[in-house]
Design a protein around this motif. Structure first.
Motif, PDB file in Angstrom:
ATOM      1  N   SER A 166       0.755  -1.069   0.061  1.00  0.00           N
ATOM      2  CA  SER A 166       0.051   0.108  -0.099  1.00  0.00           C
ATOM      3  C   SER A 166       0.739   1.423   0.014  1.00  0.00           C
ATOM      4  O   SER A 166       0.432   2.384  -0.385  1.00  0.00           O
ATOM      5  N   ASP A 167       2.160   1.133   0.221  1.00  0.00           N
ATOM      6  CA  ASP A 167       2.988   2.346   0.301  1.00  0.00           C
ATOM      7  C   ASP A 167       3.309   2.805  -1.121  1.00  0.00           C
ATOM      8  O   ASP A 167       3.637   3.969  -1.400  1.00  0.00           O
ATOM      9  N   TYR A 168       2.974   1.952  -2.051  1.00  0.00           N
ATOM     10  CA  TYR A 168       3.318   2.359  -3.644  1.00  0.00           C
ATOM     11  C   TYR A 168       2.071   2.741  -4.242  1.00  0.00           C
ATOM     12  O   TYR A 168       1.124   1.875  -4.287  1.00  0.00           O
ATOM     13  N   PRO A 169       1.923   3.745  -4.774  1.00  0.00           N
ATOM     14  CA  PRO A 169       0.625   4.211  -5.363  1.00  0.00           C
ATOM     15  C   PRO A 169       0.408   3.260  -6.836  1.00  0.00           C
ATOM     16  O   PRO A 169       1.587   3.001  -7.719  1.00  0.00           O
ATOM     17  N   ILE A 170      -0.654   2.757  -7.188  1.00  0.00           N
ATOM     18  CA  ILE A 170      -1.030   2.058  -8.082  1.00  0.00           C
ATOM     19  C   ILE A 170      -1.359   2.951  -9.443  1.00  0.00           C
ATOM     20  O   ILE A 170      -2.323   4.046  -9.319  1.00  0.00           O
ATOM     21  N   PHE A 171      -0.667   2.603 -10.505  1.00  0.00           N
ATOM     22  CA  PHE A 171      -0.861   3.400 -11.691  1.00  0.00           C
ATOM     23  C   PHE A 171      -1.918   3.163 -12.477  1.00  0.00           C
ATOM     24  O   PHE A 171      -2.636   3.637 -13.224  1.00  0.00           O
ATOM     25  N   PHE A 172      -1.948   1.556 -12.500  1.00  0.00           N
ATOM     26  CA  PHE A 172      -2.899   0.856 -13.273  1.00  0.00           C
ATOM     27  C   PHE A 172      -3.291  -0.259 -12.838  1.00  0.00           C
ATOM     28  O   PHE A 172      -2.194  -1.008 -12.192  1.00  0.00           O
ATOM     29  N   LYS A 173      -4.440  -0.980 -12.898  1.00  0.00           N
ATOM     30  CA  LYS A 173      -4.653  -2.071 -12.293  1.00  0.00           C
ATOM     31  C   LYS A 173      -6.049  -2.785 -12.998  1.00  0.00           C
ATOM     32  O   LYS A 173      -6.944  -1.964 -13.533  1.00  0.00           O
ATOM     33  N   THR A 174      -5.860  -4.015 -13.228  1.00  0.00           N
ATOM     34  CA  THR A 174      -6.900  -5.115 -13.627  1.00  0.00           C
ATOM     35  C   THR A 174      -7.081  -6.267 -13.004  1.00  0.00           C
ATOM     36  O   THR A 174      -6.227  -6.214 -11.983  1.00  0.00           O
ATOM     37  N   LYS A 175      -7.827  -7.056 -13.410  1.00  0.00           N
ATOM     38  CA  LYS A 175      -7.895  -8.654 -12.662  1.00  0.00           C
ATOM     39  C   LYS A 175      -6.716  -9.166 -12.842  1.00  0.00           C
ATOM     40  O   LYS A 175      -6.357  -9.871 -11.639  1.00  0.00           O
ATOM     41  N   SER A 176      -5.949  -9.296 -13.500  1.00  0.00           N
ATOM     42  CA  SER A 176      -4.542  -9.830 -13.712  1.00  0.00           C
ATOM     43  C   SER A 176      -3.329  -9.225 -13.566  1.00  0.00           C
ATOM     44  O   SER A 176      -2.260  -9.845 -13.756  1.00  0.00           O
ATOM     45  N   MET A 177      -3.451  -7.826 -13.389  1.00  0.00           N
ATOM     46  CA  MET A 177      -2.079  -6.988 -13.403  1.00  0.00           C
ATOM     47  C   MET A 177      -2.363  -5.691 -12.641  1.00  0.00           C
ATOM     48  O   MET A 177      -3.422  -5.206 -12.646  1.00  0.00           O
ATOM     49  N   VAL A 178      -1.133  -5.325 -11.889  1.00  0.00           N
ATOM     50  CA  VAL A 178      -1.117  -4.112 -11.336  1.00  0.00           C
ATOM     51  C   VAL A 178       0.134  -3.625 -11.815  1.00  0.00           C
ATOM     52  O   VAL A 178       1.251  -4.218 -11.384  1.00  0.00           O
ATOM     53  N   LEU A 179       0.045  -2.222 -12.098  1.00  0.00           N
ATOM     54  CA  LEU A 179       1.285  -1.638 -12.390  1.00  0.00           C
ATOM     55  C   LEU A 179       1.388  -0.469 -11.520  1.00  0.00           C
ATOM     56  O   LEU A 179       0.592   0.375 -10.997  1.00  0.00           O
ATOM     57  N   ILE A 180       2.679  -0.462 -10.912  1.00  0.00           N
ATOM     58  CA  ILE A 180       2.966   0.677  -9.867  1.00  0.00           C
ATOM     59  C   ILE A 180       4.185   1.635 -10.550  1.00  0.00           C
ATOM     60  O   ILE A 180       5.362   0.773 -10.852  1.00  0.00           O
ATOM     61  N   LYS A 181       3.822   2.746 -10.890  1.00  0.00           N
ATOM     62  CA  LYS A 181       4.875   3.594 -11.668  1.00  0.00           C
ATOM     63  C   LYS A 181       5.229   4.658 -10.613  1.00  0.00           C
ATOM     64  O   LYS A 181       4.900   5.727 -10.576  1.00  0.00           O
ATOM     65  N   SER A 182       6.506   4.106  -9.790  1.00  0.00           N
ATOM     66  CA  SER A 182       6.940   4.963  -8.778  1.00  0.00           C
ATOM     67  C   SER A 182       8.089   4.325  -8.505  1.00  0.00           C
ATOM     68  O   SER A 182       8.658   3.217  -8.590  1.00  0.00           O
ATOM     69  N   GLU A 183       9.240   5.109  -7.932  1.00  0.00           N
ATOM     70  CA  GLU A 183      10.432   4.611  -7.481  1.00  0.00           C
ATOM     71  C   GLU A 183      10.248   3.481  -6.591  1.00  0.00           C
ATOM     72  O   GLU A 183       9.760   3.742  -5.547  1.00  0.00           O
ATOM     73  N   VAL A 184      10.987   2.561  -7.117  1.00  0.00           N
ATOM     74  CA  VAL A 184      11.096   0.840  -6.158  1.00  0.00           C
ATOM     75  C   VAL A 184      12.406   0.669  -5.952  1.00  0.00           C
ATOM     76  O   VAL A 184      13.034   0.675  -6.852  1.00  0.00           O
TER      77      VAL A 184
END
Length: 183
Positions: free
Chosen positions: A57-75
């Motif tokens: 939850s500390d990482y902002p979700i950029f895009f989410k579907t049933k099968s994929m979550v994309l986090i576009k943030s420095e990791v």
């Protein structure tokens, strides 16, 4: 990329099975790791998507579907910084995590690739994967007896308007139990 990993997993499994009952262990058996990491930021392969997202939850979700979550943030993973992280799910179960970075020039991309490869070499026995297309610059992988695998590669991705291809460096960890379903 996943086809190469599947090919590697099958070859190593065949080599392992053919050595059963004999005293001679093939070279491929020496390349199988006892364990490949399967937990990331507290989330373990096989967990439900909602549980994984709670842990991340500390990482902002950029895009989410049933099968994929994309986090576009420095990791930051193992001291290596990535601007993007993707999580894949199959039947609501966490099966893949991918860290990626994009570069305009080969030197920067290959430097990042080698940084990741050096880190992986310190933890795992790696296998060079065959390069079967022009879009793959280099790839190495490791498989584990815990049904998990890791692959790092440097790839060319075409851009519109005949611009120079981007160089993408990816670090993927897979739960091998679901690999066939996702290729």
């Amino acid at each position: 990329m996943k086809k190469n990993l599947l090919f590697l997993l099958i070859n190593l499994l065949v080599a392992f099975m053919s050595s059963c009952g004999t005293n001679k262990v093939p070279d491929e058996e020496d390349k199988i790791n006892d364990y490949i990491q399967d937990t990331f930021f507290g989330a373990t392969f096989g967990e439900r998507q909602e549980d994984v997202l709670t842990k991340l939850s500390d990482y902002p979700i950029f895009f989410k579907t049933k099968s994929m979550v994309l986090i576009k943030s420095e990791v930051v993973f193992e001291g290596i910084t990535f601007p993007m992280m993707a999580l894949e799910f199959e039947n609501n179960q966490f099966i893949t995590i991918e860290f990626s970075d994009a570069f305009d020039d080969n030197n920067s991309a290959l430097s990042k690739y080698n940084e990741i490869k050096d880190y992986l070499t310190s933890k795992y026995k790696l296998t060079e994967l065959p390069i079967d297309d022009e879009s793959t610059l280099c790839e190495v992988a490791a498989v584990g007896r815990n049904n998990c695998a890791v692959i790092v590669g440097c790839y060319l991705v075409d851009q519109p308007f005949n611009l120079e291809p981007l160089k993408i460096v990816k670090l993927d960890f897979f739960d091998g139990r679901f690999l066939v379903a996702t290729t």
